[in-house]
Motif scaffolding. Structure first.
Motif, PDB file in Angstrom:
ATOM      1  N   TRP A 236       0.816  -1.208   0.000  1.00 45.54           N
ATOM      2  CA  TRP A 236       0.000   0.000   0.000  1.00 45.54           C
ATOM      3  C   TRP A 236       0.854   1.265   0.000  1.00 45.54           C
ATOM      4  N   ILE A 237       2.149   1.143   0.230  1.00 48.04           N
ATOM      5  CA  ILE A 237       3.044   2.300   0.188  1.00 48.04           C
ATOM      6  C   ILE A 237       3.799   2.208  -1.129  1.00 48.04           C
ATOM      7  N   SER A 238       3.407   3.007  -2.132  1.00 46.15           N
ATOM      8  CA  SER A 238       3.864   2.780  -3.501  1.00 46.15           C
ATOM      9  C   SER A 238       4.251   4.070  -4.200  1.00 46.15           C
ATOM     10  N   VAL A 262      10.978  -4.543  -8.983  1.00 50.26           N
ATOM     11  CA  VAL A 262      10.125  -4.909  -7.854  1.00 50.26           C
ATOM     12  C   VAL A 262      10.397  -6.354  -7.435  1.00 50.26           C
ATOM     13  N   ASP A 263      10.824  -6.524  -6.204  1.00 49.11           N
ATOM     14  CA  ASP A 263      10.941  -7.843  -5.588  1.00 49.11           C
ATOM     15  C   ASP A 263       9.682  -8.022  -4.750  1.00 49.11           C
ATOM     16  N   ALA A 264       8.702  -8.727  -5.316  1.00 47.53           N
ATOM     17  CA  ALA A 264       7.390  -8.862  -4.680  1.00 47.53           C
ATOM     18  C   ALA A 264       7.429  -9.976  -3.641  1.00 47.53           C
ATOM     19  N   VAL A 265       7.282  -9.604  -2.383  1.00 52.80           N
ATOM     20  CA  VAL A 265       7.291 -10.565  -1.279  1.00 52.80           C
ATOM     21  C   VAL A 265       5.876 -10.674  -0.724  1.00 52.80           C
ATOM     22  N   ASN A 266       5.362 -11.893  -0.674  1.00 57.36           N
ATOM     23  CA  ASN A 266       4.001 -12.138  -0.177  1.00 57.36           C
ATOM     24  C   ASN A 266       2.965 -11.261  -0.877  1.00 57.36           C
ATOM     25  N   GLY A 267       3.075 -11.176  -2.163  1.00 59.50           N
ATOM     26  CA  GLY A 267       2.133 -10.406  -2.962  1.00 59.50           C
ATOM     27  C   GLY A 267       2.761  -9.171  -3.563  1.00 59.50           C
ATOM     28  N   GLY A 268       3.543  -8.445  -2.777  1.00 58.60           N
ATOM     29  CA  GLY A 268       4.216  -7.250  -3.270  1.00 58.60           C
ATOM     30  C   GLY A 268       3.254  -6.244  -3.870  1.00 58.60           C
ATOM     31  N   TYR A 269       2.197  -5.927  -3.148  1.00 56.70           N
ATOM     32  CA  TYR A 269       1.124  -5.108  -3.711  1.00 56.70           C
ATOM     33  C   TYR A 269       1.561  -3.662  -3.914  1.00 56.70           C
ATOM     34  N   LEU A 270       1.496  -3.207  -5.154  1.00 54.59           N
ATOM     35  CA  LEU A 270       1.762  -1.814  -5.519  1.00 54.59           C
ATOM     36  C   LEU A 270       0.429  -1.148  -5.828  1.00 54.59           C
ATOM     37  N   GLN A 271      -0.129  -0.447  -4.865  1.00 59.31           N
ATOM     38  CA  GLN A 271      -1.450   0.149  -5.085  1.00 59.31           C
ATOM     39  C   GLN A 271      -1.327   1.429  -5.906  1.00 59.31           C
ATOM     40  N   ARG A 272      -2.284   1.635  -6.785  1.00 61.06           N
ATOM     41  CA  ARG A 272      -2.303   2.827  -7.637  1.00 61.06           C
ATOM     42  C   ARG A 272      -3.650   3.547  -7.549  1.00 61.06           C
ATOM     43  N   ASN A 273      -4.560   3.049  -6.694  1.00 62.47           N
ATOM     44  CA  ASN A 273      -5.908   3.596  -6.650  1.00 62.47           C
ATOM     45  C   ASN A 273      -6.031   4.799  -5.728  1.00 62.47           C
ATOM     46  N   MET A 278       0.292   9.930   2.490  1.00 59.54           N
ATOM     47  CA  MET A 278       0.320   8.729   3.321  1.00 59.54           C
ATOM     48  C   MET A 278       0.712   7.500   2.513  1.00 59.54           C
ATOM     49  N   PHE A 279       0.325   7.464   1.247  1.00 61.75           N
ATOM     50  CA  PHE A 279       0.560   6.295   0.416  1.00 61.75           C
ATOM     51  C   PHE A 279       1.767   6.436  -0.502  1.00 61.75           C
ATOM     52  N   ASN A 280       2.085   7.638  -0.940  1.00 61.27           N
ATOM     53  CA  ASN A 280       3.060   7.803  -2.024  1.00 61.27           C
ATOM     54  C   ASN A 280       4.313   8.589  -1.661  1.00 61.27           C
ATOM     55  N   GLN A 281       4.253   9.420  -0.636  1.00 55.38           N
ATOM     56  CA  GLN A 281       5.352  10.345  -0.416  1.00 55.38           C
ATOM     57  C   GLN A 281       6.662   9.643  -0.071  1.00 55.38           C
ATOM     58  N   GLU A 282       6.620   8.687   0.865  1.00 56.65           N
ATOM     59  CA  GLU A 282       7.855   7.996   1.268  1.00 56.65           C
ATOM     60  C   GLU A 282       8.503   7.239   0.113  1.00 56.65           C
ATOM     61  N   PRO A 283       7.781   6.389  -0.610  1.00 54.18           N
ATOM     62  CA  PRO A 283       8.442   5.679  -1.719  1.00 54.18           C
ATOM     63  C   PRO A 283       8.863   6.599  -2.858  1.00 54.18           C
ATOM     64  N   ASN A 284       8.091   7.657  -3.134  1.00 53.96           N
ATOM     65  CA  ASN A 284       8.536   8.617  -4.152  1.00 53.96           C
ATOM     66  C   ASN A 284       9.883   9.215  -3.756  1.00 53.96           C
ATOM     67  N   LEU A 285       9.991   9.654  -2.510  1.00 54.49           N
ATOM     68  CA  LEU A 285      11.239  10.202  -2.010  1.00 54.49           C
ATOM     69  C   LEU A 285      12.371   9.183  -2.118  1.00 54.49           C
ATOM     70  N   ASP A 286      12.132   7.984  -1.623  1.00 54.19           N
ATOM     71  CA  ASP A 286      13.172   6.948  -1.611  1.00 54.19           C
ATOM     72  C   ASP A 286      13.728   6.680  -3.003  1.00 54.19           C
ATOM     73  N   GLN A 303       9.091  -4.890  -2.005  1.00 58.25           N
ATOM     74  CA  GLN A 303       7.702  -4.553  -1.690  1.00 58.25           C
ATOM     75  C   GLN A 303       7.059  -5.738  -0.980  1.00 58.25           C
ATOM     76  N   VAL A 304       6.684  -5.538   0.288  1.00 62.17           N
ATOM     77  CA  VAL A 304       6.312  -6.655   1.148  1.00 62.17           C
ATOM     78  C   VAL A 304       4.847  -6.570   1.555  1.00 62.17           C
ATOM     79  N   GLY A 305       4.068  -7.592   1.218  1.00 61.15           N
ATOM     80  CA  GLY A 305       2.681  -7.673   1.645  1.00 61.15           C
ATOM     81  C   GLY A 305       1.711  -7.620   0.487  1.00 61.15           C
ATOM     82  N   SER A 306       0.477  -7.943   0.783  1.00 60.62           N
ATOM     83  CA  SER A 306      -0.567  -8.042  -0.231  1.00 60.62           C
ATOM     84  C   SER A 306      -1.619  -6.961  -0.039  1.00 60.62           C
ATOM     85  N   TYR A 307      -2.623  -6.984  -0.899  1.00 57.97           N
ATOM     86  CA  TYR A 307      -3.770  -6.080  -0.778  1.00 57.97           C
ATOM     87  C   TYR A 307      -4.463  -6.308   0.559  1.00 57.97           C
TER      88      TYR A 307
END
Length: 622
Positions: A236-238, A262-273, A278-286, A303-307
């Motif tokens: 969810w942090i994408s 993307v190394d998808a671990v346990n789903g590796g959910y990249l949300q775009r909706n 809260m959802f985009n700032q940290e990964p955009n910065l990184d 990217q760790v976790g699923s929907y």
């Protein structure tokens, strides 16, 4: 060991000594911010994990320090995952003794599964079964601020004879709460500012050009094919593709159209909706800064976790090391809706990923929120990564001597408060990671002096009536490791009078952190289509991780291995860093808590990086 679950969980930790009969133990999980509700439903599903006491923890520490010591003939001689697993086998008879206890408790042993390393047993139980097994009561609880739910017990029983065999017991209910995610450390400045023409005013904002100039970071290092750089993000942090491209178009044009691997671990959910800080700032910065600083090095998004289920550090560690996993066969389980450790609705990744040579983690948790045994065991997993040659780099908080959401401090009466004893953060307090604090440039009132001002000071910024400052201090769980003892002793000697005034606020024997510091103020990023300045040590972290990645490539081209665990080298050669001697952090009611001074200090560590000096030293090591 489900350290960082952000869904419903239960945590009980074992401590004590062998004796007779049953021993009642109190849970050490901090419950001060949780409202207790009704008893858990008897049919609620829990997964019980029993961590066995392992051997050779001291040998592991000794080995890591030896292979990380620049003066040792064993420097750089890393271990394989198999060697590490063999080193940390459980104590003799621990497995058989626990299995006997389970049988005597009427538990069907056919449902007990073992981790690859043999140091953890897991089984699925209902609340009713777990209640009888541990002789306790489980309750629903709701967090006062976030609304997050958990099921927990306040006490439980085990045979006294097993205290030396069991490290801790943990049970988790896999109810998804994907709307509740850890709070990011980076802080948004709501003022939207257009990017200044290059070259920017590097004393009032941070850009790629500023960082390269300030720290001497080169832009022409050729990546080595065996090098790797990974950044942890929970589901969810994408990052947003359009944001990356807009940033690269201005800052690093050759990266337009490029994306993290993307190394998808346990789903590796990249949300775009859903969009928003809260959802985009940290990964955009990184990824904007990490990809640009190391270009054309490929950067891995771990990217760790699923929907359905937000991932955590435990899931990542399980994917890196099959010996850390619990059971991994989702088809062989008692309850069809339950997913074992390292599993969820879409995937079950155990030993599925290779740990990168550099791992950046811009997330942190309150040390006081977990038990000492649990933190020690989690920290040991980072030691294992160091033994295998991975550099783990972790940011501190932006709450000074406080930690977590709400600037948590420790009060013995209420459990938490805005004042009281200082509250360290984890995993930055773990001795086997490199902890990164924050600095900023001073702001002279006379603009004619701006160009002549180059010395950094400790990060401290007022934003929306809240004071942000670099985390730092001393752990309440971990002792000061050997590599930093002289440096910490010197700091305490220099600051004796001041530290005596606050001596009841911190643990004077604890591991001091951070280890280093990097500029943390006003990073220009693109998030949700707009240029914005953001501040915080989670901005500092990927910058330092990028520097180590570049040095790794240079070493590999010279026929050498990665730098691995770097703290012993840094503390033995502090001249390779820019000493920061001004500023202080604050928190828990203390305006000036730990002050920057010459040498190591508990707000800026050993100082900020000097790329060329670091490169020269590391390139000459074995």
């Amino acid at each position: 060991m489900l350290m960082m679950r952000s869904f419903i969980f239960l945590l009980c930790v074992i401590s004590g000594y062998a004796g007779a009969s049953l021993l009642r133990l109190e849970s050490s999980l901090d419950l001060s911010q949780w409202n207790q509700g009704h008893e858990a439903n008897a049919h609620q599903l829990l997964q019980v994990s029993i961590a066995l006491t392992i051997q050779n923890a001291d040998l592991g520490v000794e080995t890591l320090l030896r292979i990380s010591d620049p003066a040792s003939p064993n420097c750089g001689q890393y271990l394989s995952a198999e060697d590490v697993a063999h080193m940390f086998k459980p104590k003799p008879n621990a497995v058989s003794d626990v299995i006997k206890w389970l049988g005597e408790s009427g538990i069907d042993q056919s449902h007990v599964k073992f981790s690859y390393g043999g140091d953890r047993l897991s089984l699925n139980l209902s609340v009713q079964e777990a209640t009888l097994f541990l002789e306790t009561t489980f309750y629903h609880q709701t967090h006062q601020e976030t609304g997050q739910e958990q099921i927990t017990c306040q006490y439980y029983h085990i045979p006294e004879s097993l205290v030396r065999s069991i490290d801790y017991i943990l049970a988790a209910s896999p109810v998804p709460t994907h709307q509740q995610i850890p709070r990011q450390q980076v802080v948004l400045n709501n003022k939207v500012t257009a990017l200044a023409p290059l070259p920017p005013k590097c004393l009032t904002q941070t850009t790629l050009v500023c960082l390269r100039k300030l720290y001497g970071i080169p832009d022409d290092v050729l990546p080595h094919p065996n090098n790797s750089f990974g950044i942890f993000e929970p589901s969810w942090i994408s990052w947003l593709p359009d944001d990356l491209d807009r940033f690269f178009d201005k800052m690093q044009k050759n990266l337009v159209g490029h994306r993290p691997k993307v190394d998808a671990v346990n789903g590796g959910y990249l949300q775009r909706n859903q969009t928003g800080w809260m959802f985009n700032q940290e990964p955009n910065l990184d990824f904007e800064y990490a990809m640009a600083l190391t270009s054309p090095q490929e950067v891995i998004n771990v990217q760790v976790g699923s929907y359905e289920q937000v991932g955590n550090l435990d899931d990542m560690l399980a994917a890196f090391d099959k010996y850390y996993c619990g059971s991994i066969n989702p088809g062989d389980k008692k309850y069809p809706d339950f997913y074992p450790p390292g599993c969820n609705a879409t995937a079950c990744d155990c030993g599925s990923s290779s740990p990168p040579k550099v791992l950046s983690i811009s997330w942190g948790w309150t040390e006081a929120g977990f038990t000492s045994n649990h933190l020690q065991r989690q920290c040991l997993e980072f030691l294992k990564l160091g033994l295998m040659g991975t550099t783990v780099i972790v940011s501190v908080s932006d709450h000074g001597t406080a930690s977590g959401r709400g600037s948590f401090c420790i009060d013995d009466r209420t459990g938490n408060a805005t004042g009281g004893r200082f509250s360290p953060t984890f995993p930055s307090s773990c001795p086997w990671v490199t902890s990164v604090g924050g600095t900023q440039m001073p702001q002279p009132t006379d603009l004619r002096t701006l160009a002549a001002t180059t010395n950094e000071t400790a990060f401290r910024k007022e934003l929306s009536k809240q004071i942000l400052s670099s985390g730092g201090g001393f752990s309440n769980v971990f002792l000061a490791p050997p590599y930093q003892v002289p440096n910490v002793a010197l700091y305490k000697d220099i600051e004796k009078d001041h530290l005596d005034e606050i001596q009841d606020r911190f643990n004077s024997t604890g591991r001091g952190y951070p280890d280093v510091a990097v500029r943390a103020d006003d990073y220009m990023i693109v998030s949700n289509g707009e240029w914005k300045p953001v501040s915080g040590t989670s901005a500092s972290n990927p910058v330092f991780a990028s520097i180590i990645t570049l040095i790794n490539s240079e070493r590999m081209h010279a026929g050498k291995g990665p730098v691995g665990f770097i703290n012993p080298v840094l503390y033995s050669s502090p001249y390779i860093l820019n000493d920061v001697v001004t500023g202080a952090n604050q928190g828990c009611g203390v305006d000036q808590a730990f002050r920057a001074t010459r040498g190591w200090d508990a707000v800026t560590g050993l100082g900020s990086p000097d790329y060329e000096l670091m490169r020269q030293l590391f390139i000459n090591l074995p």
